[in-house]
Motif scaffolding. Structure first.
Motif, PDB file in Angstrom:
ATOM      1  N   GLN A   1      65.952  86.531   1.613  1.00 19.62           N
ATOM      2  CA  GLN A   1      66.328  86.316   2.999  1.00 19.62           C
ATOM      3  C   GLN A   1      65.102  86.474   3.888  1.00 19.62           C
ATOM      4  O   GLN A   1      64.229  87.282   3.608  1.00 19.62           O
ATOM      5  N   LEU A   2      65.088  85.711   4.950  1.00 18.70           N
ATOM      6  CA  LEU A   2      63.994  85.749   5.900  1.00 18.70           C
ATOM      7  C   LEU A   2      64.182  86.934   6.834  1.00 18.70           C
ATOM      8  O   LEU A   2      65.209  87.035   7.522  1.00 18.70           O
ATOM      9  N   GLN A   3      63.199  87.811   6.878  1.00 21.51           N
ATOM     10  CA  GLN A   3      63.242  88.987   7.730  1.00 21.51           C
ATOM     11  C   GLN A   3      61.890  89.191   8.403  1.00 21.51           C
ATOM     12  O   GLN A   3      60.854  88.838   7.839  1.00 21.51           O
ATOM     13  N   VAL A   4      61.922  89.783   9.595  1.00 23.26           N
ATOM     14  CA  VAL A   4      60.702  90.106  10.317  1.00 23.26           C
ATOM     15  C   VAL A   4      60.818  91.516  10.876  1.00 23.26           C
ATOM     16  O   VAL A   4      61.907  91.986  11.205  1.00 23.26           O
ATOM     17  N   VAL A   5      59.680  92.175  10.995  1.00 25.05           N
ATOM     18  CA  VAL A   5      59.605  93.515  11.551  1.00 25.05           C
ATOM     19  C   VAL A   5      58.431  93.572  12.510  1.00 25.05           C
ATOM     20  O   VAL A   5      57.291  93.316  12.113  1.00 25.05           O
ATOM     21  N   GLU A   6      58.706  93.937  13.772  1.00 28.39           N
ATOM     22  CA  GLU A   6      57.654  94.069  14.775  1.00 28.39           C
ATOM     23  C   GLU A   6      57.190  95.516  14.876  1.00 28.39           C
ATOM     24  O   GLU A   6      57.946  96.450  14.597  1.00 28.39           O
ATOM     25  N   SER A   7      55.961  95.674  15.330  1.00 32.10           N
ATOM     26  CA  SER A   7      55.429  96.987  15.635  1.00 32.10           C
ATOM     27  C   SER A   7      54.250  96.812  16.584  1.00 32.10           C
ATOM     28  O   SER A   7      53.799  95.698  16.834  1.00 32.10           O
ATOM     29  N   GLY A   8      53.754  97.918  17.105  1.00 37.68           N
ATOM     30  CA  GLY A   8      52.553  97.898  17.912  1.00 37.68           C
ATOM     31  C   GLY A   8      52.760  98.098  19.397  1.00 37.68           C
ATOM     32  O   GLY A   8      51.779  98.189  20.143  1.00 37.68           O
ATOM     33  N   GLY A  15      45.682  95.920  33.126  1.00 36.69           N
ATOM     34  CA  GLY A  15      44.385  95.479  32.670  1.00 36.69           C
ATOM     35  C   GLY A  15      44.062  95.850  31.239  1.00 36.69           C
ATOM     36  O   GLY A  15      43.043  95.381  30.703  1.00 36.69           O
ATOM     37  N   GLY A  16      44.903  96.651  30.618  1.00 39.11           N
ATOM     38  CA  GLY A  16      44.672  97.090  29.257  1.00 39.11           C
ATOM     39  C   GLY A  16      45.141  96.092  28.229  1.00 39.11           C
ATOM     40  O   GLY A  16      45.552  94.970  28.543  1.00 39.11           O
ATOM     41  N   SER A  17      45.110  96.528  26.962  1.00 40.72           N
ATOM     42  CA  SER A  17      45.419  95.651  25.842  1.00 40.72           C
ATOM     43  C   SER A  17      46.308  96.351  24.833  1.00 40.72           C
ATOM     44  O   SER A  17      46.286  97.582  24.698  1.00 40.72           O
ATOM     45  N   LEU A  18      47.080  95.559  24.128  1.00 46.21           N
ATOM     46  CA  LEU A  18      47.847  95.989  22.973  1.00 46.21           C
ATOM     47  C   LEU A  18      47.827  94.875  21.946  1.00 46.21           C
ATOM     48  O   LEU A  18      47.651  93.703  22.301  1.00 46.21           O
ATOM     49  N   ARG A  19      48.019  95.235  20.690  1.00 46.17           N
ATOM     50  CA  ARG A  19      48.176  94.248  19.638  1.00 46.17           C
ATOM     51  C   ARG A  19      49.478  94.500  18.910  1.00 46.17           C
ATOM     52  O   ARG A  19      49.686  95.572  18.334  1.00 46.17           O
ATOM     53  N   LEU A  20      50.357  93.513  18.947  1.00 50.12           N
ATOM     54  CA  LEU A  20      51.636  93.591  18.275  1.00 50.12           C
ATOM     55  C   LEU A  20      51.546  92.923  16.907  1.00 50.12           C
ATOM     56  O   LEU A  20      50.831  91.936  16.737  1.00 50.12           O
ATOM     57  N   SER A  21      52.301  93.458  15.962  1.00 51.80           N
ATOM     58  CA  SER A  21      52.322  92.930  14.611  1.00 51.80           C
ATOM     59  C   SER A  21      53.717  92.449  14.256  1.00 51.80           C
ATOM     60  O   SER A  21      54.715  93.061  14.637  1.00 51.80           O
ATOM     61  N   CYS A  22      53.775  91.376  13.510  1.00 50.37           N
ATOM     62  CA  CYS A  22      55.024  90.841  12.990  1.00 50.37           C
ATOM     63  C   CYS A  22      54.841  90.608  11.500  1.00 50.37           C
ATOM     64  O   CYS A  22      54.114  89.692  11.097  1.00 50.37           O
ATOM     65  N   VAL A  23      55.490  91.429  10.700  1.00 48.73           N
ATOM     66  CA  VAL A  23      55.425  91.302   9.249  1.00 48.73           C
ATOM     67  C   VAL A  23      56.647  90.518   8.781  1.00 48.73           C
ATOM     68  O   VAL A  23      57.786  90.871   9.106  1.00 48.73           O
ATOM     69  N   VAL A  24      56.406  89.489   8.012  1.00 51.63           N
ATOM     70  CA  VAL A  24      57.452  88.580   7.564  1.00 51.63           C
ATOM     71  C   VAL A  24      57.728  88.814   6.091  1.00 51.63           C
ATOM     72  O   VAL A  24      56.801  88.916   5.281  1.00 51.63           O
ATOM     73  N   ASP A  25      59.000  88.863   5.746  1.00 52.86           N
ATOM     74  CA  ASP A  25      59.422  89.025   4.361  1.00 52.86           C
ATOM     75  C   ASP A  25      60.403  87.926   4.005  1.00 52.86           C
ATOM     76  O   ASP A  25      61.201  87.502   4.840  1.00 52.86           O
ATOM     77  N   GLY A  26      60.347  87.465   2.774  1.00 48.38           N
ATOM     78  CA  GLY A  26      61.283  86.469   2.282  1.00 48.38           C
ATOM     79  C   GLY A  26      60.677  85.109   2.045  1.00 48.38           C
ATOM     80  O   GLY A  26      61.109  84.395   1.129  1.00 48.38           O
ATOM     81  N   PHE A  27      59.710  84.730   2.853  1.00 49.37           N
ATOM     82  CA  PHE A  27      59.022  83.463   2.726  1.00 49.37           C
ATOM     83  C   PHE A  27      57.569  83.652   3.121  1.00 49.37           C
ATOM     84  O   PHE A  27      57.243  84.523   3.940  1.00 49.37           O
ATOM     85  N   THR A  28      56.723  82.818   2.570  1.00 49.33           N
ATOM     86  CA  THR A  28      55.336  82.821   2.986  1.00 49.33           C
ATOM     87  C   THR A  28      55.207  82.146   4.343  1.00 49.33           C
ATOM     88  O   THR A  28      55.996  81.274   4.710  1.00 49.33           O
ATOM     89  N   LEU A  29      54.183  82.536   5.074  1.00 48.41           N
ATOM     90  CA  LEU A  29      54.010  82.026   6.421  1.00 48.41           C
ATOM     91  C   LEU A  29      53.823  80.523   6.462  1.00 48.41           C
ATOM     92  O   LEU A  29      54.193  79.888   7.459  1.00 48.41           O
ATOM     93  N   ASP A  30      53.268  79.953   5.431  1.00 48.04           N
ATOM     94  CA  ASP A  30      52.901  78.542   5.486  1.00 48.04           C
ATOM     95  C   ASP A  30      54.078  77.588   5.534  1.00 48.04           C
ATOM     96  O   ASP A  30      53.870  76.368   5.672  1.00 48.04           O
ATOM     97  N   VAL A  31      55.309  78.102   5.449  1.00 45.62           N
ATOM     98  CA  VAL A  31      56.489  77.250   5.588  1.00 45.62           C
ATOM     99  C   VAL A  31      57.304  77.605   6.826  1.00 45.62           C
ATOM    100  O   VAL A  31      58.414  77.098   6.999  1.00 45.62           O
ATOM    101  N   LEU A  32      56.759  78.439   7.721  1.00 46.52           N
ATOM    102  CA  LEU A  32      57.542  78.998   8.816  1.00 46.52           C
ATOM    103  C   LEU A  32      56.986  78.640  10.181  1.00 46.52           C
ATOM    104  O   LEU A  32      55.807  78.319  10.340  1.00 46.52           O
ATOM    105  N   THR A  33      57.867  78.736  11.164  1.00 49.83           N
ATOM    106  CA  THR A  33      57.498  78.854  12.560  1.00 49.83           C
ATOM    107  C   THR A  33      57.713  80.301  12.976  1.00 49.83           C
ATOM    108  O   THR A  33      58.764  80.885  12.692  1.00 49.83           O
ATOM    109  N   ILE A  34      56.737  80.887  13.639  1.00 48.87           N
ATOM    110  CA  ILE A  34      56.817  82.257  14.131  1.00 48.87           C
ATOM    111  C   ILE A  34      56.682  82.224  15.646  1.00 48.87           C
ATOM    112  O   ILE A  34      55.749  81.608  16.172  1.00 48.87           O
TER     113      ILE A  34
END
Length: 126
Positions: A1-8, A15-34
C-alpha cells in the motif's frame, strides 16, 4: 500500500527556514506524483509544490515560488521541501501526499491524491 510520513515541522522566526521530509513507502518514487500542501488555521488546504517523478518535473504555486524548493532522495524514497524566507502566513499544517496518477501538470488538486500523511505543524512567529 502507498503510504507517506511527514516530519520536520516546528517553530521558525520570520525570515527563517525549515526543511520538511516526506518518506514514501509502498512504491518507488519514480512511478509517483508527490505533492506538498498547506492548511492555514481556518483556511482550505492549498497546494504548495509537487513533483512528477516519472517525468522528473516540478511545479510550485505562486506563494512558494522563489522561497520553497523540492529535492529528491531516490535511495531513501524521500522528498524534501526546503522552506526559506518564512513568514507568519506560512503557519499551519503541511501535508505530503502521493498518487500513482500524474497530477502535477501546471496545477495541484488535493482531492485527487490517494495517500496522505498525518501532517506536520509549522509555526512562524517572532
Amino acid at each position: 500500500q502507498l503510504q507517506v510520513v511527514e516530519s520536520g515541522g516546528g517553530l521558525a522566526q520570520p525570515g527563517g527556514s525549515l526543511r520538511l521530509s516526506c518518506v514514501v513507502d509502498g512504491f518507488t518514487l519514480d512511478v509517483l506524483t508527490i505533492g506538498w500542501f498547506h492548511q492555514a488555521p481556518g483556511k482550505d488546504r492549498e497546494g504548495v509544490s509537487c513533483t512528477d517523478r516519472r517525468a522528473g518535473t516540478t511545479y510550485s504555486t505562486d506563494s512558494a515560488k522563489g522561497r520553497f524548493t523540492l529535492s529528491i532522495d531516490n535511495a531513501n524514497n524521500t522528498v524534501y521541501l526546503q522552506m526559506n524566507s518564512l513568514s507568519p502566513e506560512d503557519t499551519g499544517v503541511y501535508y505530503c501526499a502521493a498518487s500513482r496518477m500524474r497530477l502535477c501538470v501546471g496545477a495541484m488538486d488535493a482531492v485527487r491524491y490517494s495517500a496522505w500523511g498525518q501532517g506536520t505543524q509549522v509555526t512562524v512567529s517572532s
